[in-house]
Design a protein around this motif. Structure first.
Motif, PDB file in Angstrom:
ATOM      1  N   THR A 124       0.813  -1.214   0.000  1.00 39.67           N
ATOM      2  CA  THR A 124       0.000   0.000   0.000  1.00 39.67           C
ATOM      3  C   THR A 124       0.848   1.267   0.000  1.00 39.67           C
ATOM      4  N   ASP A 125       1.977   1.273   0.717  1.00 36.69           N
ATOM      5  CA  ASP A 125       2.800   2.482   0.734  1.00 36.69           C
ATOM      6  C   ASP A 125       3.387   2.777  -0.645  1.00 36.69           C
ATOM      7  N   GLU A 126       3.790   1.740  -1.367  1.00 40.44           N
ATOM      8  CA  GLU A 126       4.282   1.926  -2.732  1.00 40.44           C
ATOM      9  C   GLU A 126       3.172   2.437  -3.646  1.00 40.44           C
ATOM     10  N   PHE A 127       1.990   1.852  -3.489  1.00 40.39           N
ATOM     11  CA  PHE A 127       0.837   2.244  -4.295  1.00 40.39           C
ATOM     12  C   PHE A 127       0.457   3.700  -4.027  1.00 40.39           C
ATOM     13  N   ASP A 128       0.421   4.082  -2.764  1.00 43.24           N
ATOM     14  CA  ASP A 128       0.030   5.449  -2.412  1.00 43.24           C
ATOM     15  C   ASP A 128       1.019   6.478  -2.965  1.00 43.24           C
ATOM     16  N   ASP A 129       2.282   6.089  -3.085  1.00 37.95           N
ATOM     17  CA  ASP A 129       3.307   7.001  -3.563  1.00 37.95           C
ATOM     18  C   ASP A 129       3.242   7.196  -5.075  1.00 37.95           C
ATOM     19  N   TRP A 130       2.800   6.139  -5.802  1.00 39.44           N
ATOM     20  CA  TRP A 130       2.922   6.163  -7.264  1.00 39.44           C
ATOM     21  C   TRP A 130       2.046   5.083  -7.855  1.00 39.44           C
ATOM     22  N   LYS A 131       1.134   5.475  -8.724  1.00 41.33           N
ATOM     23  CA  LYS A 131       0.200   4.518  -9.316  1.00 41.33           C
ATOM     24  C   LYS A 131      -0.100   4.883 -10.761  1.00 41.33           C
ATOM     25  N   ILE A 132      -0.770   3.994 -11.452  1.00 43.78           N
ATOM     26  CA  ILE A 132      -1.200   4.258 -12.829  1.00 43.78           C
ATOM     27  C   ILE A 132      -2.447   5.129 -12.802  1.00 43.78           C
ATOM     28  N   GLU A 133      -2.386   6.249 -13.540  1.00 42.71           N
ATOM     29  CA  GLU A 133      -3.500   7.183 -13.557  1.00 42.71           C
ATOM     30  C   GLU A 133      -3.737   7.672 -14.979  1.00 42.71           C
ATOM     31  N   GLY A 134      -4.855   8.359 -15.169  1.00 42.25           N
ATOM     32  CA  GLY A 134      -5.147   8.972 -16.456  1.00 42.25           C
ATOM     33  C   GLY A 134      -6.337   8.332 -17.132  1.00 42.25           C
ATOM     34  N   GLY A 135      -6.977   9.100 -18.016  1.00 46.77           N
ATOM     35  CA  GLY A 135      -8.095   8.548 -18.760  1.00 46.77           C
ATOM     36  C   GLY A 135      -9.224   8.091 -17.856  1.00 46.77           C
ATOM     37  N   ILE A 136      -9.890   7.022 -18.267  1.00 49.64           N
ATOM     38  CA  ILE A 136     -10.984   6.447 -17.481  1.00 49.64           C
ATOM     39  C   ILE A 136     -10.428   5.211 -16.779  1.00 49.64           C
ATOM     40  N   VAL A 137      -9.612   5.448 -15.772  1.00 51.53           N
ATOM     41  CA  VAL A 137      -8.906   4.368 -15.088  1.00 51.53           C
ATOM     42  C   VAL A 137      -9.441   4.212 -13.676  1.00 51.53           C
ATOM     43  N   GLU A 138      -9.825   2.975 -13.339  1.00 48.92           N
ATOM     44  CA  GLU A 138     -10.160   2.622 -11.961  1.00 48.92           C
ATOM     45  C   GLU A 138      -9.042   1.732 -11.437  1.00 48.92           C
ATOM     46  N   VAL A 139      -8.548   2.040 -10.246  1.00 50.59           N
ATOM     47  CA  VAL A 139      -7.441   1.267  -9.687  1.00 50.59           C
ATOM     48  C   VAL A 139      -7.840   0.704  -8.326  1.00 50.59           C
ATOM     49  N   ILE A 140      -7.669  -0.604  -8.178  1.00 45.14           N
ATOM     50  CA  ILE A 140      -7.888  -1.285  -6.902  1.00 45.14           C
ATOM     51  C   ILE A 140      -6.532  -1.743  -6.386  1.00 45.14           C
ATOM     52  N   ASN A 141      -6.234  -1.444  -5.134  1.00 44.49           N
ATOM     53  CA  ASN A 141      -4.988  -1.898  -4.530  1.00 44.49           C
ATOM     54  C   ASN A 141      -5.282  -3.005  -3.526  1.00 44.49           C
ATOM     55  N   GLU A 142      -4.689  -4.162  -3.759  1.00 46.40           N
ATOM     56  CA  GLU A 142      -4.775  -5.280  -2.821  1.00 46.40           C
ATOM     57  C   GLU A 142      -3.403  -5.933  -2.791  1.00 46.40           C
ATOM     58  N   PRO A 143      -2.631  -5.719  -1.706  1.00 44.38           N
ATOM     59  CA  PRO A 143      -1.267  -6.246  -1.658  1.00 44.38           C
ATOM     60  C   PRO A 143      -1.203  -7.745  -1.921  1.00 44.38           C
ATOM     61  N   TYR A 144      -0.161  -8.116  -2.623  1.00 41.92           N
ATOM     62  CA  TYR A 144       0.057  -9.502  -3.048  1.00 41.92           C
ATOM     63  C   TYR A 144      -0.020 -10.489  -1.883  1.00 41.92           C
ATOM     64  N   PHE A 145       0.563 -10.102  -0.737  1.00 41.78           N
ATOM     65  CA  PHE A 145       0.610 -11.055   0.386  1.00 41.78           C
ATOM     66  C   PHE A 145      -0.783 -11.354   0.940  1.00 41.78           C
ATOM     67  N   ASN A 146      -1.766 -10.477   0.652  1.00 45.96           N
ATOM     68  CA  ASN A 146      -3.142 -10.754   1.077  1.00 45.96           C
ATOM     69  C   ASN A 146      -3.824 -11.790   0.198  1.00 45.96           C
ATOM     70  N   LEU A 147      -3.192 -12.109  -0.947  1.00 45.33           N
ATOM     71  CA  LEU A 147      -3.822 -12.995  -1.926  1.00 45.33           C
ATOM     72  C   LEU A 147      -3.131 -14.351  -2.031  1.00 45.33           C
ATOM     73  N   LEU A 148      -2.143 -14.578  -1.170  1.00 45.91           N
ATOM     74  CA  LEU A 148      -1.388 -15.831  -1.254  1.00 45.91           C
ATOM     75  C   LEU A 148      -2.255 -17.059  -0.981  1.00 45.91           C
ATOM     76  N   ASP A 149      -3.272 -16.885  -0.152  1.00 48.63           N
ATOM     77  CA  ASP A 149      -4.157 -18.008   0.178  1.00 48.63           C
ATOM     78  C   ASP A 149      -5.434 -18.016  -0.657  1.00 48.63           C
ATOM     79  N   GLY A 150      -5.472 -17.178  -1.689  1.00 53.92           N
ATOM     80  CA  GLY A 150      -6.653 -17.123  -2.544  1.00 53.92           C
ATOM     81  C   GLY A 150      -7.079 -15.691  -2.799  1.00 53.92           C
ATOM     82  N   VAL A 151      -7.928 -15.512  -3.809  1.00 50.20           N
ATOM     83  CA  VAL A 151      -8.279 -14.168  -4.267  1.00 50.20           C
ATOM     84  C   VAL A 151      -9.554 -13.633  -3.617  1.00 50.20           C
ATOM     85  N   ASP A 152     -10.050 -14.311  -2.571  1.00 49.43           N
ATOM     86  CA  ASP A 152     -11.282 -13.858  -1.916  1.00 49.43           C
ATOM     87  C   ASP A 152     -11.244 -12.389  -1.484  1.00 49.43           C
ATOM     88  N   PRO A 153     -10.118 -11.874  -0.946  1.00 52.43           N
ATOM     89  CA  PRO A 153     -10.125 -10.479  -0.501  1.00 52.43           C
ATOM     90  C   PRO A 153     -10.466  -9.464  -1.590  1.00 52.43           C
TER      91      PRO A 153
END
Length: 375
Positions: A27-56
């Motif tokens: 999240t700290d990396e994401f908050d500092d710098w992300k993909i923006e512009g146009g009609i862009v929606e961005v969801i941030n979910e750190p990789y380590f939260n998804l190691l046991d599955g994509v439910d989050p």
């Protein structure tokens, strides 16, 4: 699993195509710098939260929705994309090379055909908000504020059937590594730099000074330097074709340049105010401002171009509305974002004092530009 390149993503953004990004960095990396512009929606979910599955993240997505998964270099995002496919998501892409590759992509946008023949292009570095310019006329070209990735300009020049003759930096950059000098050596062109920014450089250059116009294509297109200090002591703007004002890092569409990246904020703030409140005021309100950076996604206009009429900026740009000199000084010396990543090392690279390996140069440039007073 499908792969999307930075070039494909850049084209989508400037064409205003609806885009969903799943960014799996911390999240700290994401908050500092992300993909923006146009009609862009961005969801941030750190990789380590998804190691046991994509439910989050699954409840935020639909199974047939196009999803572009992004991480720092492309590895973690590839694994998450595979997990999404295993969970039944059918339209998942991995951004090849991640944010590092995104940082390097340059999107060419045509600004205009010029009066006496030739064209002006803006190269938009969507991942860093850097802007460079390509002027071509009668078989010749000049590039202003060349990015490090010089092969893009060489390929573009070949496609246009022109020879690159002039490589110009509006100032000694501190947020990104200039490719101007290296490209000049590659193509046999001339590298131009303001002499007041060149006290410590370790190489030969052509002095960029007001009164010494640069001609592109015999006499067709005049690149007219305008000394405009403030971001650096040597900062120089250009009037091209009597219509376009390339302001470097002095004036942006929604902000103004910062004077502190060489540790000289108190010394240079007076120069900055004089340039913005007097020197530019003497120019035509109808000039089209083309800056070297942008800070906000909403500055991207039609086709991805970043521009504004000078007179309009004097009416709506907050940095040009501060009548009190002390208030202005306070704004540009106290109201500053963090300094760019590795800015001192970048300055030394641009001086020719150090020459880091390519991978280290990429790492030095990682992150957003921070050349504006309000980033």
């Amino acid at each position: 699993m499908k792969v999307m390149t930075s070039k494909e993503l850049g084209s989508r953004i400037v064409k205003q195509k609806k885009t969903l990004i799943l960014d799996v960095r911390n999240t700290d990396e994401f908050d500092d710098w992300k993909i923006e512009g146009g009609i862009v929606e961005v969801i941030n979910e750190p990789y380590f939260n998804l190691l046991d599955g994509v439910d989050p993240v699954a409840q935020k997505l639909t199974k047939d929705q196009e999803i572009i998964v992004v991480c720092a270099k492309g590895g973690s995002s590839e694994m998450v994309a595979e997990l999404l496919e295993e969970a039944g998501f059918t339209n998942v892409y991995n951004l090849e090379g991640g944010m590092r590759a995104w940082s390097e992509h340059l999107e060419p946008v045509k600004i205009a055909d010029l009066k006496e023949g030739g064209s002006l292009y803006q190269f938009v570095r969507l991942g860093k908000g850097c802007l460079s310019y390509f002027v071509e006329s009668n078989g010749e070209a000049a590039i202003v504020d060349t990015a490090r990735m010089t092969d893009v300009y060489e390929k573009f020049a070949k496609e246009q059937g022109v020879k690159i003759k002039h490589l110009i930096d509006t100032h000694l950059h501190a947020d990104h590594i200039s490719g101007g000098r290296n490209l000049a050596e590659r193509v046999g062109g001339t590298y131009h730099l303001p002499p007041k920014d060149a006290d410590e450089v370790m190489f030969k250059y052509a002095p960029l000074e007001e009164g010494n116009d640069i001609i592109v294509g015999n006499s067709a297109v005049k690149v007219q330097p305008v000394y405009s200090p403030g971001h650096t002591v040597g900062s120089t703007s250009f009037i091209i074709d009597d219509t376009y004002l390339l302001t470097g890092d002095i004036l942006f569409v929604k902000s103004i340049g910062r004077p502190d990246l060489a540790g000289k904020a108190e010394d240079w703030v007076g120069d900055l105010r004089n340039t913005l409140y007097k020197r530019y005021k003497e120019l035509s309100d109808d000039l089209i401002v083309l800056p070297a950076h942008y800070s906000f996604a909403e500055e991207l206009g039609e086709g991805g171009r970043v521009s504004a009429r000078l007179g309009d900026l004097y009416e709506r740009n907050a940095g040009l509305q501060v009548d009190d000199e002390n208030e202005f000084r306070k704004m540009v010396t106290e109201n500053l974002p963090p300094q760019p990543n590795a800015y001192q090392e970048i300055r030394e690279t641009n001086m020719g004092k150090i020459n880091p390996e390519t991978d280290i140069q990429k790492e030095m440039e990682t992150g957003p530009n921070r050349c504006a007073v309000e980033g």
